[in-house]
Design a protein around this motif. Sequence first.
Motif, mmCIF file in Angstrom:
data_model
loop_
_atom_site.group_PDB
_atom_site.id
_atom_site.type_symbol
_atom_site.label_atom_id
_atom_site.label_comp_id
_atom_site.label_asym_id
_atom_site.label_seq_id
_atom_site.Cartn_x
_atom_site.Cartn_y
_atom_site.Cartn_z
ATOM 1 N N ASP A 58 72.803 22.688 11.763
ATOM 2 C CA ASP A 58 72.231 21.405 11.321
ATOM 3 C C ASP A 58 70.868 21.605 10.671
ATOM 4 N N ASN A 59 70.053 22.471 11.245
ATOM 5 C CA ASN A 59 68.731 22.745 10.671
ATOM 6 C C ASN A 59 68.851 23.413 9.308
ATOM 7 N N ASP A 60 69.787 24.348 9.186
ATOM 8 C CA ASP A 60 69.986 25.030 7.901
ATOM 9 C C ASP A 60 70.469 24.058 6.829
ATOM 10 N N PRO A 65 68.591 21.502 -0.430
ATOM 11 C CA PRO A 65 68.544 20.310 -1.275
ATOM 12 C C PRO A 65 69.940 19.679 -1.365
ATOM 13 N N ALA A 66 69.985 18.394 -1.695
ATOM 14 C CA ALA A 66 71.233 17.642 -1.705
ATOM 15 C C ALA A 66 72.267 18.261 -2.640
ATOM 16 N N GLU A 67 71.858 18.733 -3.808
ATOM 17 C CA GLU A 67 72.804 19.318 -4.765
ATOM 18 C C GLU A 67 73.445 20.586 -4.194
ATOM 19 N N ALA A 68 72.676 21.393 -3.508
ATOM 20 C CA ALA A 68 73.208 22.619 -2.907
ATOM 21 C C ALA A 68 74.203 22.288 -1.794
#
Length: 79
Positions: A58-60, A65-68
């Motif tokens: 979850d942390n990773d 970023p949202a696109e990734a």
Amino acid sequence: MSALLAWLLTNPTILAIGAGLVGALGWGFHQRLAGARAERTKQAESDAAARNIADQIDNDIGALPAEAVRKELKSWARD
């Protein structure tokens, strides 16, 4: 009948056998509880390890970023 009962309760051999049976049953019950306790401890450790891995994931994901994240999830989605 009372004579038979009195003989059973005063005979040291019969009393020793009875005490041995009670002791064996008590020891078996104790071992059963110890095994259950050990299994609960093992399950709790396993759950904690799984929770730790889930938190790391979850942390990773939160750090990306949202696109990734979208690009990564596309590789896992079925068409």
